[in-house]
Design a protein around this motif. Structure first.
Motif, PDB file in Angstrom:
ATOM      1  N   CYS A  50       0.849  -1.390   0.065  1.00  0.00           N
ATOM      2  CA  CYS A  50      -0.005  -0.102  -0.133  1.00  0.00           C
ATOM      3  C   CYS A  50       0.796   1.172  -0.169  1.00  0.00           C
ATOM      4  O   CYS A  50       0.654   2.158  -0.661  1.00  0.00           O
ATOM      5  CB  CYS A  50      -0.872   0.183   1.177  1.00  0.00           C
ATOM      6  N   ARG A  51       2.006   1.261   0.740  1.00  0.00           N
ATOM      7  CA  ARG A  51       2.787   2.488   1.021  1.00  0.00           C
ATOM      8  C   ARG A  51       3.663   2.616  -0.329  1.00  0.00           C
ATOM      9  O   ARG A  51       3.841   3.687  -0.530  1.00  0.00           O
ATOM     10  CB  ARG A  51       3.568   2.150   2.229  1.00  0.00           C
ATOM     11  N   ARG A  52       4.337   1.604  -0.760  1.00  0.00           N
ATOM     12  CA  ARG A  52       5.383   1.840  -1.736  1.00  0.00           C
ATOM     13  C   ARG A  52       5.155   1.340  -3.220  1.00  0.00           C
ATOM     14  O   ARG A  52       6.116   1.479  -4.179  1.00  0.00           O
ATOM     15  CB  ARG A  52       6.711   1.098  -1.171  1.00  0.00           C
ATOM     16  N   SER A  56       3.167   2.383  -6.291  1.00  0.00           N
ATOM     17  CA  SER A  56       2.679   3.392  -6.823  1.00  0.00           C
ATOM     18  C   SER A  56       1.432   3.202  -8.109  1.00  0.00           C
ATOM     19  O   SER A  56       1.556   2.122  -8.610  1.00  0.00           O
ATOM     20  CB  SER A  56       3.561   4.402  -7.698  1.00  0.00           C
ATOM     21  N   ASP A  57       0.594   3.983  -8.634  1.00  0.00           N
ATOM     22  CA  ASP A  57      -0.213   3.658  -9.495  1.00  0.00           C
ATOM     23  C   ASP A  57       0.438   3.597 -10.833  1.00  0.00           C
ATOM     24  O   ASP A  57       0.095   2.504 -11.456  1.00  0.00           O
ATOM     25  CB  ASP A  57      -1.303   4.735  -9.625  1.00  0.00           C
ATOM     26  N   GLU A  58       1.663   3.992 -10.942  1.00  0.00           N
ATOM     27  CA  GLU A  58       2.465   3.781 -12.112  1.00  0.00           C
ATOM     28  C   GLU A  58       3.046   2.350 -11.965  1.00  0.00           C
ATOM     29  O   GLU A  58       2.904   1.625 -13.054  1.00  0.00           O
ATOM     30  CB  GLU A  58       3.481   4.746 -12.213  1.00  0.00           C
ATOM     31  N   ASP A  59       3.413   1.957 -10.905  1.00  0.00           N
ATOM     32  CA  ASP A  59       3.852   0.706 -10.698  1.00  0.00           C
ATOM     33  C   ASP A  59       2.664  -0.556 -11.061  1.00  0.00           C
ATOM     34  O   ASP A  59       3.159  -1.568 -11.420  1.00  0.00           O
ATOM     35  CB  ASP A  59       4.513   0.186  -9.491  1.00  0.00           C
ATOM     36  N   SER A  60       1.779  -0.166 -10.766  1.00  0.00           N
ATOM     37  CA  SER A  60       0.532  -1.108 -10.859  1.00  0.00           C
ATOM     38  C   SER A  60       0.191  -1.132 -12.395  1.00  0.00           C
ATOM     39  O   SER A  60      -0.543  -2.341 -12.617  1.00  0.00           O
ATOM     40  CB  SER A  60      -0.629  -0.809  -9.963  1.00  0.00           C
ATOM     41  N   ARG A  80      -6.982  -0.267  -3.076  1.00  0.00           N
ATOM     42  CA  ARG A  80      -5.749   0.279  -3.962  1.00  0.00           C
ATOM     43  C   ARG A  80      -5.826  -0.759  -5.173  1.00  0.00           C
ATOM     44  O   ARG A  80      -5.553  -0.329  -6.222  1.00  0.00           O
ATOM     45  CB  ARG A  80      -4.531   0.194  -3.453  1.00  0.00           C
TER      46      ARG A  80
END
Length: 575
Positions: A272-274, A276-280, A309
């Motif tokens: 959740c913390r590390r 990012s939306d870009e990573d996903s 998320r």
């Protein structure tokens, strides 16, 4: 396979898969989850062949029942070594690598001495390091590299037969460095627990588990062995890769179409913390049927945030499965999959009186996450006098059933105390040391007996204090903490103990900011819990010690505090 009745002993079952479905994928280790070509695969036939080779070498050197210490870096070779020990009738003793820290090196040595191991098997990349550690530690047993036992010109044709009570491995749980206790895990324990998981989660040949967990940990072994016994497949990755870049775990699940994966709460929190939306972007978590959350307290905020998320990339709301388990019960005890997680609000004052009573208002509430219902185990909630507690009444969790291990290796007194508890005329219960209650069939775990904080008759759960201050203070938000009770300076006894909070802070705050945060924390504790926090000790990231599965070692932190070993950024007692 959906029933333990279809399983023989561990080694015979895996060997049977190699004969009936030898070319089916069994195991993979992935160097980089984003690069499919980085995976090394073993079919069931290859897994069995390597295990038989290792078993042949071991049987030529050791007596049946000898303990073999397994020190391996992340990789599939650990699994073949574990199976090789079991095939040969030896007792596997999986441990972490000794590393460079003194307490970690002593712990591995103490386990080796406690188990009275006859041999050490080590992974090839770390063999020289393990030889050096053994020599400097005074360990006289031979240290054998994996490559020297992984092949054999004339391996045994089949594993050595094992009975239900034959010991397969010793699972040393996180605990005191100087006094390690090994749970004696039998073939029956592994087979029965695997069958229970199969029925609960619907394991069959199409099930694939994926894991970043340390392979020597009970939860790590718990996502490997049941799948191999059920004929499914297992995909592993390096825990260090996950810790550096948590999206790697989600990539593993997406790329390899993993259906079952598990982690302590902190793993989900880290995502959740590390991540990012870009990573996903590009992830597809739609295959992930069961995301097990266990091994430490499950936070309601983590359940909500992780579900929110990653719903955008296919995660279903019912996928996250809070659970309860422990090494002394092989691994798995309770869960209720295929439904949204149960999050209940209970009255804070009633909780302090060992009762779970629905809260009338949000301000008076403490949220707890249900761990489902027990599976194939007799679970009772018991008060300190050994009397049964009723629905919603908190007591110690006791267990009885075929998944409960026989006891601790070489510890007759500890075994008698923990594994032979009685309720009236009924005996054979395991005292788990965990506190909890059952409400309408749902198990809620509230804490550990030995970590309970008692101030002037008021009961506090340390993780409640730790979670509450994180909610209110930004510097603590992503750190770990340990709320502990320490003796008052006048030595007046338990009723006069002081509450001390040891907590990590993020970034590099200035001294004035640290001082203001410490004062605000003390105000929060008084306001929310009605007790005084005598001292706040703020530490750098990594200053709070945790087990390999992420559990905060509160007893060890208390000891380090009393011994003056902590190096705080700020200590409210010093100003």
């Amino acid at each position: 396979m959906t029933s333990s009745e279809n399983l023989a002993d561990v080694s015979a079952t895996v060997h049977r898969h190699s004969e009936s479905s030898g070319e089916r994928p069994a195991l993979a280790f992935v160097q980089d989850p984003a690069v499919p070509s980085s995976a090394r695969w073993w079919t069931y036939s290859e897994l069995d062949r390597e295990a038989r080779a290792i078993a042949t070498h071991l049987a030529a050197r050791l007596e049946v029942g000898s303990r073999v210490l397994l020190i391996y870096p992340p990789g599939g070779e650990f699994v073949t070594a574990l199976l090789g020990c079991i095939y040969a009738g030896m007792i596997a003793v999986p441990v972490s690598m000794p590393g460079k820290l003194g307490h970690a090196r002593r712990r591995v040595l103490n386990i080796a001495e406690d188990a009275r191991v006859a041999m050490v098997l080590s992974g090839d990349p770390i063999h020289a390091e393990i030889q050096s550690w053994a020599a400097t530690s005074g360990l006289e047993q031979p240290v054998i590299p994996h490559a020297s036992v992984a092949t054999h010109d004339d391996p045994i044709a089949a594993p050595r037969p094992a009975g239900p009570g034959t010991v397969a491995l010793l699972q040393y749980t996180s605990g005191s460095t100087g006094d390690p206790k090994g749970s004696v895990v039998t073939h029956q324990n592994l087979v029965v627990n695997a069958g229970t998981m199969a029925r609960t989660f619907g394991f069959d040949e199409t099930t694939r588990s994926g894991s970043w967990l340390p392979h020597y940990h009970d939860m790590g072994i718990g996502v490997i062995m049941p799948l191999l016994l059920c004929g499914g497949s297992v995909v592993l990755m390096d825990p260090a890769v996950f810790l550096r870049r948590p999206v790697g775990w989600l990539t593993l699940i997406s790329t390899y179409r993993v259906t079952f994966s598990a982690s302590p709460n902190f793993g989900y929190e880290l995502c959740c913390r590390r991540v990012s939306d870009e990573d996903s972007t590009g992830l597809d978590l739609s295959s992930w049927r069961h995301a097990i959350n266990g091994s430490e307290p499950v936070r309601s905020s983590t359940v909500r945030e992780f579900t929110r998320r990653f719903s955008a990339v296919g995660l279903r709301p019912e996928a996250l499965v809070p659970s309860y388990g422990m090494a002394e019960a092989t691994v798995f005890v309770a869960a209720s999959p295929d439904r949204p997680a149960v999050i209940a609000r209970f009255d804070r004052e009633a909780l302090a009186d060992h009762l779970l009573r629905p809260a009338e208002s949000a301000g008076d509430a403490r949220e707890l996450v249900g761990c489902g219902r027990p599976r194939d185990l007799d679970l009772r909630i018991v008060d300190p006098a050994g009397r049964l507690r009723g629905d919603g009444e908190i007591g110690e969790i006791w267990l009885r059933g075929a998944s409960v291990v026989p006891g601790y290796w070489g510890r007759a007194e500890a075994t008698s105390h923990a594994f032979n508890a009685r309720i009236g005329d009924e005996d054979g219960f395991l005292r788990t040391g965990d506190l909890g209650a059952v409400v309408d069939g749902e198990l809620f775990v509230t804490g550990r007996i030995k970590e309970m904080l008692i101030f002037r008759g008021r009961n506090l759960y340390p993780h409640d204090v730790e979670q509450e201050v994180r909610l209110h203070h930004e510097l603590l938000k992503h750190g770990n903490g340990a709320a502990v009770a320490v003796p008052a300076e006048n030595g007046a006894g338990d009723a006069e103990d002081h509450l001390v909070l040891l907590h990590e802070v993020a970034g590099r705050p200035l001294p004035d900011e640290l001082a203001a945060t410490a004062t605000a924390i003390q105000e929060t504790v008084v306001r929310e819990f009605g007790v005084r926090c005598q001292q706040v000790v703020l530490l750098r990231r990594g200053g709070v010690r945790r087990t390999t599965s992420g559990k905060v070692e509160r007893s060890e932190m208390r000891r380090a505090y009393l011994a003056g070993e902590l190096r705080p950024l700020f200590d409210s007692a010093l100003g």
